[in-house]
Enzyme design. Structure first.
Site, PDB file in Angstrom:
ATOM      1  N   SER A  10      17.860 -64.772  66.501  1.00  0.00           N
ATOM      2  CA  SER A  10      16.749 -64.761  67.457  1.00  0.00           C
ATOM      3  C   SER A  10      16.214 -63.337  67.572  1.00  0.00           C
ATOM      4  CB  SER A  10      17.238 -65.236  68.829  1.00  0.00           C
ATOM      5  OG  SER A  10      16.280 -64.878  69.808  1.00  0.00           O
ATOM      6  N   HIS A  34      14.650 -67.411  64.489  1.00  0.00           N
ATOM      7  CA  HIS A  34      14.354 -68.114  65.736  1.00  0.00           C
ATOM      8  C   HIS A  34      13.447 -67.197  66.564  1.00  0.00           C
ATOM      9  CE1 HIS A  34      15.369 -70.987  68.984  1.00  0.00           C
ATOM     10  NE2 HIS A  34      15.327 -69.922  69.779  1.00  0.00           N
ATOM     11  N   ASP A  36      11.407 -66.745  70.007  1.00  0.00           N
ATOM     12  CA  ASP A  36      11.321 -67.224  71.384  1.00  0.00           C
ATOM     13  C   ASP A  36       9.999 -66.823  72.018  1.00  0.00           C
ATOM     14  OD1 ASP A  36      13.929 -68.450  71.834  1.00  0.00           O
ATOM     15  OD2 ASP A  36      14.749 -66.440  71.543  1.00  0.00           O
ATOM     16  N   MET A  38       7.804 -67.003  75.302  1.00  0.00           N
ATOM     17  CA  MET A  38       7.962 -67.260  76.747  1.00  0.00           C
ATOM     18  C   MET A  38       6.678 -66.887  77.475  1.00  0.00           C
ATOM     19  SD  MET A  38      11.667 -65.519  77.354  1.00  0.00           S
ATOM     20  CE  MET A  38      13.082 -65.927  76.338  1.00  0.00           C
ATOM     21  N   HIS A  67      10.491 -71.374  69.182  1.00  0.00           N
ATOM     22  CA  HIS A  67      10.983 -72.042  70.392  1.00  0.00           C
ATOM     23  C   HIS A  67      10.011 -71.740  71.523  1.00  0.00           C
ATOM     24  CE1 HIS A  67      14.474 -72.202  73.551  1.00  0.00           C
ATOM     25  NE2 HIS A  67      13.607 -73.184  73.695  1.00  0.00           N
ATOM     26  N   MET A  69       8.980 -71.767  75.007  1.00  0.00           N
ATOM     27  CA  MET A  69       9.396 -71.906  76.408  1.00  0.00           C
ATOM     28  C   MET A  69       8.173 -71.631  77.260  1.00  0.00           C
ATOM     29  SD  MET A  69      13.022 -69.984  76.028  1.00  0.00           S
ATOM     30  CE  MET A  69      12.477 -69.223  74.512  1.00  0.00           C
ATOM     31  N   MET A 138      20.195 -76.315  74.572  1.00  0.00           N
ATOM     32  CA  MET A 138      20.300 -74.978  75.158  1.00  0.00           C
ATOM     33  C   MET A 138      21.725 -74.775  75.661  1.00  0.00           C
ATOM     34  SD  MET A 138      17.395 -73.603  74.656  1.00  0.00           S
ATOM     35  CE  MET A 138      17.810 -72.054  75.455  1.00  0.00           C
ATOM     36  N   ASP A 176      21.531 -72.972  71.105  1.00  0.00           N
ATOM     37  CA  ASP A 176      20.739 -71.769  71.381  1.00  0.00           C
ATOM     38  C   ASP A 176      21.212 -71.094  72.659  1.00  0.00           C
ATOM     39  OD1 ASP A 176      18.842 -69.794  71.518  1.00  0.00           O
ATOM     40  OD2 ASP A 176      17.178 -71.134  72.035  1.00  0.00           O
ATOM     41  N   GLY A 178      23.935 -67.452  73.669  1.00  0.00           N
ATOM     42  CA  GLY A 178      25.310 -66.998  73.856  1.00  0.00           C
ATOM     43  C   GLY A 178      26.233 -67.258  72.682  1.00  0.00           C
ATOM     44  N   SER A 199      21.702 -61.609  70.490  1.00  0.00           N
ATOM     45  CA  SER A 199      22.464 -60.382  70.757  1.00  0.00           C
ATOM     46  C   SER A 199      23.568 -60.159  69.739  1.00  0.00           C
ATOM     47  CB  SER A 199      23.105 -60.445  72.138  1.00  0.00           C
ATOM     48  OG  SER A 199      22.142 -60.826  73.076  1.00  0.00           O
TER      49      SER A 199
HETATM   50  C1  DX5 Z   1      16.971 -67.890  75.592  1.00  0.00           C
HETATM   51  C2  DX5 Z   1      16.457 -67.971  74.177  1.00  0.00           C
HETATM   52  C3  DX5 Z   1      17.500 -67.732  73.152  1.00  0.00           C
HETATM   53  C4  DX5 Z   1      18.005 -66.310  73.146  1.00  0.00           C
HETATM   54  C5  DX5 Z   1      19.331 -66.251  72.438  1.00  0.00           C
HETATM   55  O1  DX5 Z   1      15.937 -68.164  76.464  1.00  0.00           O
HETATM   56  O2  DX5 Z   1      15.914 -69.251  73.942  1.00  0.00           O
HETATM   57  O3  DX5 Z   1      17.010 -68.080  71.858  1.00  0.00           O
HETATM   58  O4  DX5 Z   1      17.124 -65.435  72.489  1.00  0.00           O
HETATM   59  O5  DX5 Z   1      19.825 -64.968  72.583  1.00  0.00           O
HETATM   60  P1  DX5 Z   1      21.390 -64.666  72.717  1.00  0.00           P
HETATM   61  O6  DX5 Z   1      21.979 -65.072  71.381  1.00  0.00           O
HETATM   62  O7  DX5 Z   1      21.441 -63.204  72.977  1.00  0.00           O
HETATM   63  O8  DX5 Z   1      21.912 -65.516  73.827  1.00  0.00           O
HETATM   64 ZN    ZN Z   2      15.489 -69.813  71.857  1.00  0.00          ZN
END
Ligand code: DX5
Ligand code: ZN
Length: 224
Positions: A10, A34, A36, A38, A67, A69, A138, A176, A178, A199
């Protein structure tokens, strides 16, 4: 049914000032990126959008898993496709009946996925799985990178894998949030075959090694 295990870093966790370099460095080792998106409404955070995807597209041929959001994500399917998105995932919480959204995505030449948040039960998405190239379970509450993995989400991954298997579907099941070397194998054992890692890849000292470590933590098998 053949479902290879795929690693999807990501880019949310990358250094945005060096995004192109960070993406190129891991591109040869990964299966998709991936991305994200937002909007500050569906989630309390703003990340990136169409222009960033467009700038990144010439950097790599690796698939872009976007993704979304956000509210009204279908409004952006055309621009996202033009910018280089390959797959768009929208939230079931935004489209309680996603049939039209799926049609619209496919009409734009996009693959289509549905994501479900931690409080949303698997049963809510079950009737729509046949519309999907990918289901995103998620494993954190959406909105931020770097959160702790919610272990209980794996129950939904198991239900999804059983459903996909028993109905002969080819739907990928992505986890997706952690994900790192300590839990990726548990997610695989539950039935996931696409692993988002923000991360644990881009905040690692060596992002290439981080991807290799994730792959080594997986059991090498074709069937998830
Ligand atoms: C959260 C995102 C994830 C996030 C994952 O809202 O949808 O894709 O970037 O990041 P890590 O792997 O750090 O949890
Ligand atoms: Zn995501």
């Amino acid at each position: 049914m053949l479902t290879a295990s795929l690693i999807a870093p990501s880019i949310l966790a990358a250094d945005f000032a060096r995004l192109g370099e960070e993406v190129s460095a891991v591109a040869p080792y990964v299966d998709m990126f991936h991305i994200d998106v937002m909007d500050g409404h569906f989630v309390p955070n703003i990340s990136l959008g169409v222009p960033v995807i467009e700038s990144l597209r010439p950097v790599t041929d690796v698939k872009f898993d976007c993704h979304l959001m956000m509210l009204n994500p279908d409004f952006y399917f055309g621009p996202l496709r033009a910018a280089g998105a390959d797959l768009v995932t929208v939230h079931l919480e935004v489209f309680p009946d996603p049939t039209e959204a799926a049609k619209k995505a496919r009409a734009e030449g996009l693959e289509f996925g549905l994501a479900i948040n931690p409080p949303t039960p698997f049963e809510a998405v079950e009737p729509y799985l046949e519309l999907c190239d990918m289901l995103v379970v998620m494993t954190v509450h959406p909105g931020f990178g770097g959160q702790s993995f919610i272990e209980e989400s794996l129950g939904k991954v198991e239900l999804a894998r059983n459903f996909v298997r028993s109905h002969g579907l080819l739907t990928d099941i992505e986890v997706d949030g952690g994900i790192g070397p300590a839990n990726i194998r548990r997610a695989q054992d539950a039935g996931a075959n696409v692993f988002v890692a923000g991360s644990s890849v881009f905040r690692a000292e060596n992002s290439q090694k981080a991807v290799t470590d994730l792959r080594e933590a997986l059991e090498n098998r074709e069937e998830a």
